[in-house]
Design a protein around this motif. Structure first.
Motif, PDB file in Angstrom:
ATOM      1  N   UNK A  56      -1.503  -0.546   9.891  1.00  0.00           N
ATOM      2  CA  UNK A  56      -2.437   0.279  10.655  1.00  0.00           C
ATOM      3  C   UNK A  56      -1.687   1.548  11.036  1.00  0.00           C
ATOM      4  N   UNK A  57      -1.927   2.611  10.306  1.00  0.00           N
ATOM      5  CA  UNK A  57      -1.191   3.851  10.549  1.00  0.00           C
ATOM      6  C   UNK A  57      -1.569   4.505  11.879  1.00  0.00           C
ATOM      7  N   UNK A  58      -2.715   4.178  12.400  1.00  0.00           N
ATOM      8  CA  UNK A  58      -3.109   4.708  13.706  1.00  0.00           C
ATOM      9  C   UNK A  58      -2.311   4.047  14.834  1.00  0.00           C
ATOM     10  N   UNK A  59      -1.916   2.795  14.610  1.00  0.00           N
ATOM     11  CA  UNK A  59      -1.169   2.057  15.631  1.00  0.00           C
ATOM     12  C   UNK A  59       0.320   1.947  15.317  1.00  0.00           C
ATOM     13  N   UNK A 109      11.196  -3.116   7.314  1.00  0.00           N
ATOM     14  CA  UNK A 109      12.044  -1.984   6.974  1.00  0.00           C
ATOM     15  C   UNK A 109      11.181  -0.823   6.525  1.00  0.00           C
ATOM     16  N   UNK A 110      11.709   0.379   6.690  1.00  0.00           N
ATOM     17  CA  UNK A 110      10.967   1.591   6.355  1.00  0.00           C
ATOM     18  C   UNK A 110      11.725   2.402   5.319  1.00  0.00           C
ATOM     19  N   UNK A 111      10.998   2.907   4.338  1.00  0.00           N
ATOM     20  CA  UNK A 111      11.598   3.680   3.255  1.00  0.00           C
ATOM     21  C   UNK A 111      10.751   4.919   2.994  1.00  0.00           C
ATOM     22  N   UNK A 113       7.764  -8.504   0.602  1.00  0.00           N
ATOM     23  CA  UNK A 113       6.549  -7.737   0.334  1.00  0.00           C
ATOM     24  C   UNK A 113       6.780  -6.280   0.710  1.00  0.00           C
ATOM     25  N   UNK A 114       5.966  -5.427   0.156  1.00  0.00           N
ATOM     26  CA  UNK A 114       5.966  -4.040   0.604  1.00  0.00           C
ATOM     27  C   UNK A 114       4.572  -3.456   0.480  1.00  0.00           C
ATOM     28  N   UNK A 115       4.331  -2.397   1.220  1.00  0.00           N
ATOM     29  CA  UNK A 115       3.012  -1.792   1.261  1.00  0.00           C
ATOM     30  C   UNK A 115       3.172  -0.284   1.231  1.00  0.00           C
ATOM     31  N   UNK A 116       2.328   0.355   0.442  1.00  0.00           N
ATOM     32  CA  UNK A 116       2.404   1.806   0.277  1.00  0.00           C
ATOM     33  C   UNK A 116       2.007   2.520   1.562  1.00  0.00           C
ATOM     34  N   UNK A 117       2.241   3.821   1.597  1.00  0.00           N
ATOM     35  CA  UNK A 117       2.026   4.572   2.831  1.00  0.00           C
ATOM     36  C   UNK A 117       0.562   4.540   3.275  1.00  0.00           C
ATOM     37  N   UNK A 118      -0.337   4.479   2.331  1.00  0.00           N
ATOM     38  CA  UNK A 118      -1.764   4.455   2.687  1.00  0.00           C
ATOM     39  C   UNK A 118      -2.265   3.036   2.898  1.00  0.00           C
ATOM     40  N   UNK A 119      -1.471   2.067   2.441  1.00  0.00           N
ATOM     41  CA  UNK A 119      -1.915   0.687   2.498  1.00  0.00           C
ATOM     42  C   UNK A 119      -2.693   0.248   1.275  1.00  0.00           C
ATOM     43  N   UNK A 154       3.228   7.056   8.902  1.00  0.00           N
ATOM     44  CA  UNK A 154       2.360   7.181   7.723  1.00  0.00           C
ATOM     45  C   UNK A 154       3.070   7.818   6.536  1.00  0.00           C
ATOM     46  N   UNK A 155       4.316   8.236   6.717  1.00  0.00           N
ATOM     47  CA  UNK A 155       5.097   8.801   5.613  1.00  0.00           C
ATOM     48  C   UNK A 155       6.059   7.787   4.998  1.00  0.00           C
ATOM     49  N   UNK A 156       6.051   6.571   5.509  1.00  0.00           N
ATOM     50  CA  UNK A 156       7.026   5.570   5.081  1.00  0.00           C
ATOM     51  C   UNK A 156       6.353   4.383   4.411  1.00  0.00           C
ATOM     52  N   UNK A 157       6.869   4.020   3.252  1.00  0.00           N
ATOM     53  CA  UNK A 157       6.561   2.712   2.695  1.00  0.00           C
ATOM     54  C   UNK A 157       7.219   1.673   3.583  1.00  0.00           C
TER      55      UNK A 157
END
Length: 123
Positions: free
Chosen positions: A73-76, A97-99, A49-55, A30-33
């Motif tokens: 899904x930050x829970x999963x 990828x994670x940033x 595409x990319x998605x923010x930490x909260x979605x 949940x800390x990674x874009x």
């Protein structure tokens, strides 16, 4: 040890839909874009595409806008890429990828990468 594992790639026909998944472990997800990139044979890796930490925020390459959707899904600890109306030019290996720094469309900005999953779209 950080791991990103993509799945879901396969051979499909033009116009089909496909959903890719990326499962993350070993990091505070949940800390990674999260970003999606693809690389076709003989071509450079390109942003999809990319998605923010909260979605809440998503960004797409012009070539996939309106056809692809990413969600997480930050829970999963998962991020998915729903691809609709696939075209032969979408054929590539797809990477997640994670940033941790907020994300961008540049591959060099991402800290961790998966091994990729092959998507092939036949005409």
């Amino acid at each position: 040890q950080v791991q990103l594992v993509e799945s879901g790639g396969r051979l499909v026909q033009t116009g089909d839909s496909l959903r890719l998944s990326c499962a993350a472990s070993g990091l505070t997800f949940s800390s990674y874009t999260m970003g999606w990139f693809r690389q076709a044979p003989g071509k450079e890796r390109e942003f999809v595409a990319r998605i923010s930490i909260s979605g809440t925020y998503t960004y797409y390459a012009d070539s996939v806008k309106g056809r692809f959707t990413t969600f997480r899904d930050n829970a999963k600890n998962t991020v998915d890429l729903q691809m609709n109306n696939l075209k032969p030019e979408d054929t590539a290996v797809y990477f997640c990828a994670a940033d941790q720094r907020g994300g961008s469309r540049y591959a060099r900005d991402y800290d961790y990468w998966g091994q990729g999953t092959q998507v092939t779209v036949s005409s």
